[in-house]
Design a protein around this motif. Structure first.
Motif, PDB file in Angstrom:
ATOM      1  N   GLY A 117       0.686  -1.315   0.074  1.00 23.13           N
ATOM      2  CA  GLY A 117      -0.135   0.108  -0.072  1.00 23.13           C
ATOM      3  C   GLY A 117       0.801   1.111   0.123  1.00 23.13           C
ATOM      4  O   GLY A 117       1.908   1.441   0.832  1.00 23.13           O
ATOM      5  N   GLN A 118       0.407   2.097  -0.808  1.00 22.06           N
ATOM      6  CA  GLN A 118       1.534   3.484  -1.138  1.00 22.06           C
ATOM      7  C   GLN A 118       1.279   4.275   0.351  1.00 22.06           C
ATOM      8  O   GLN A 118       2.207   4.892   0.565  1.00 22.06           O
ATOM      9  CB  GLN A 118       0.819   4.232  -2.425  1.00 22.06           C
ATOM     10  CG  GLN A 118       1.439   5.643  -2.423  1.00 22.06           C
ATOM     11  CD  GLN A 118       2.905   5.124  -2.656  1.00 22.06           C
ATOM     12  OE1 GLN A 118       3.303   4.212  -3.513  1.00 22.06           O
ATOM     13  NE2 GLN A 118       3.903   6.182  -2.441  1.00 22.06           N
ATOM     14  N   ARG A 119       0.141   4.136   0.851  1.00 20.85           N
ATOM     15  CA  ARG A 119      -0.211   4.789   2.100  1.00 20.85           C
ATOM     16  C   ARG A 119       1.064   4.543   3.406  1.00 20.85           C
ATOM     17  O   ARG A 119       1.460   5.284   4.261  1.00 20.85           O
ATOM     18  CB  ARG A 119      -1.477   4.392   2.765  1.00 20.85           C
ATOM     19  CG  ARG A 119      -1.794   5.132   4.190  1.00 20.85           C
ATOM     20  CD  ARG A 119      -3.157   4.563   4.884  1.00 20.85           C
ATOM     21  NE  ARG A 119      -4.274   5.051   4.028  1.00 20.85           N
ATOM     22  CZ  ARG A 119      -5.554   4.480   4.490  1.00 20.85           C
ATOM     23  NH1 ARG A 119      -5.655   3.822   5.517  1.00 20.85           N
ATOM     24  NH2 ARG A 119      -6.645   5.046   3.598  1.00 20.85           N
ATOM     25  N   TYR A 120       1.474   3.494   3.362  1.00 21.13           N
ATOM     26  CA  TYR A 120       2.407   2.963   4.424  1.00 21.13           C
ATOM     27  C   TYR A 120       3.700   2.772   3.792  1.00 21.13           C
ATOM     28  O   TYR A 120       4.444   2.300   4.439  1.00 21.13           O
ATOM     29  CB  TYR A 120       1.932   1.525   4.929  1.00 21.13           C
ATOM     30  CG  TYR A 120       0.507   1.539   5.467  1.00 21.13           C
ATOM     31  CD1 TYR A 120       0.242   2.044   6.546  1.00 21.13           C
ATOM     32  CD2 TYR A 120      -0.209   0.889   4.884  1.00 21.13           C
ATOM     33  CE1 TYR A 120      -1.095   2.254   7.094  1.00 21.13           C
ATOM     34  CE2 TYR A 120      -1.600   0.769   5.135  1.00 21.13           C
ATOM     35  CZ  TYR A 120      -2.026   1.572   6.297  1.00 21.13           C
ATOM     36  OH  TYR A 120      -3.308   1.577   6.786  1.00 21.13           O
ATOM     37  N   SER A 121       4.149   3.222   2.488  1.00 20.73           N
ATOM     38  CA  SER A 121       5.287   3.060   1.794  1.00 20.73           C
ATOM     39  C   SER A 121       6.535   3.707   2.602  1.00 20.73           C
ATOM     40  O   SER A 121       7.567   3.202   2.767  1.00 20.73           O
ATOM     41  CB  SER A 121       5.280   3.618   0.555  1.00 20.73           C
ATOM     42  OG  SER A 121       4.961   4.795   0.454  1.00 20.73           O
ATOM     43  N   ALA A 141      -0.694   7.302   9.348  1.00 24.43           N
ATOM     44  CA  ALA A 141      -1.205   6.750   7.970  1.00 24.43           C
ATOM     45  C   ALA A 141      -2.475   6.218   7.920  1.00 24.43           C
ATOM     46  O   ALA A 141      -3.133   6.133   7.055  1.00 24.43           O
ATOM     47  CB  ALA A 141      -0.374   5.738   7.563  1.00 24.43           C
ATOM     48  N   TYR A 143      -3.878   3.732  10.027  1.00 22.37           N
ATOM     49  CA  TYR A 143      -4.358   2.541  10.163  1.00 22.37           C
ATOM     50  C   TYR A 143      -5.399   2.402  11.193  1.00 22.37           C
ATOM     51  O   TYR A 143      -6.382   1.483  11.059  1.00 22.37           O
ATOM     52  CB  TYR A 143      -3.169   1.787  10.752  1.00 22.37           C
ATOM     53  CG  TYR A 143      -3.533   0.187  10.590  1.00 22.37           C
ATOM     54  CD1 TYR A 143      -2.772  -0.541   9.648  1.00 22.37           C
ATOM     55  CD2 TYR A 143      -4.030  -0.682  11.556  1.00 22.37           C
ATOM     56  CE1 TYR A 143      -3.073  -1.802   9.462  1.00 22.37           C
ATOM     57  CE2 TYR A 143      -4.380  -1.779  11.592  1.00 22.37           C
ATOM     58  CZ  TYR A 143      -4.029  -2.623  10.622  1.00 22.37           C
ATOM     59  OH  TYR A 143      -3.968  -4.016  10.557  1.00 22.37           O
TER      60      TYR A 143
END
Length: 302
Positions: A117-121, A141, A143
């Protein structure tokens, strides 16, 4: 005012200290899944400490409805998921959650979910040992919506010293591989536990040496022999069943410890409890099978 402020600060400190206390169920969850968490860390890069702390929080250490009914240990919603699903009320009513065939699949999907996921990169630019950065990054992010989410993760990691797992060089591959199986004859797998340099399970109603052997993929004749039993013996619910040959003595911490016999115990049940060979238990205590075992008698274990 100064006195009132003092009591306010004292009350706040007491409440903070009461937020997180050691919990046997949490420790059992850690013992059961730590090898899978380390395996996932080596494959995907998510710190084992973070995985376990999230699993404890999101699933109530495996006791939540989602975990028990659908093996979902991380509260991951559908988000385009094409596998099995389940529904429950969360932030909104009747929300869609992912469902898995085993806890292992949930742990693996959790790792994949974060890594893809880009959100957690940005998390993956942190060191695996930076559990505080990971915990705060997960909260930032999005979660979880709980404002104390990062702090709760950090508290869990520190209380149970999960940060030690982030530097692990290896893991028990037998335990991790067992977790990949979906179950046996429609029943969930027996959790495999480790004690006295051995593996064991707790028997369930209806278990036989044959059924345990087929589930664990070890000869049922060997399992019976490891437990100093006949392969056709009846197994009672709650019995400890060892999966390797037992040791000659109990762990080192029992060097100066005596086991005092309780009502209903036998030399065999005591040997099983500590993972000791029955012959060795007799020898350590200069006893033979013909000797009487009395309630209150102290037995050496090493």
């Amino acid at each position: 005012m100064r006195k009132g402020l003092f009591y306010l600060l004292l009350l706040t400190a007491v409440e903070a200290s009461a937020q997180m206390t050691w919990n046997q169920r949490y420790q059992q969850y850690i013992d059961q899944y730590k090898d899978i968490a380390i395996e996932q860390m080596k494959r995907w890069g998510v710190p084992a400490s973070i995985t376990l702390a999230q699993g404890i929080l999101e699933s109530g250490a495996g006791q939540s409805e989602l975990a028990r009914r659908s093996n979902n240990h991380f509260g991951i919603k559908c988000h385009g998921w094409t596998g099995r699903t389940t529904y429950k009320d969360d932030d909104a009513s009747n929300e869609c959650f992912r469902a898995y065939d085993s806890p292992y699949e949930s742990f693996e999907d959790h790792s994949r979910f974060l890594a893809s996921g880009q959100r957690y990169s940005k998390l993956f630019t942190l060191k695996k040992t930076d559990y505080k950065g990971w915990a705060r990054g997960l909260k930032a992010a999005g979660y979880a919506t709980n404002p104390q989410y990062a702090n709760r993760l950090i508290e869990l990691i520190q209380l149970y010293r999960l940060y030690n797992l982030d530097s692990a060089k290896g893991y028990d591959k037998f335990i991790a591989a067992h977790g990949k199986d979906h179950g046996y004859n429609g029943q969930p797998l027996h959790p495999i536990k480790i004690y006295n340099e051995n593996y064991y399970i707790i028997a369930r109603r209806g278990d036989t040496f044959r059924s345990i052997g087929e589930e664990i993929d070890i000869s049922y004749k060997k399992i019976a022999k490891y437990n100093e039993r006949d392969r056709d013996d009846y197994i009672e619910e709650g019995e400890v069943i060892w999966l390797k040959k037992k040791q000659k003595r109990a762990p080192k911490e029992y060097k100066d410890y005596l086991h005092y016999v309780r009502q209903g115990e036998s030399m065999y049940s005591i040997a099983q409890k500590y993972g000791i060979r029955l012959k060795s238990l007799y020898k350590m205590n200069r006893m033979s099978p013909d000797d009487d075992l009395r309630v209150g008698m102290g037995l050496r274990l090493r």
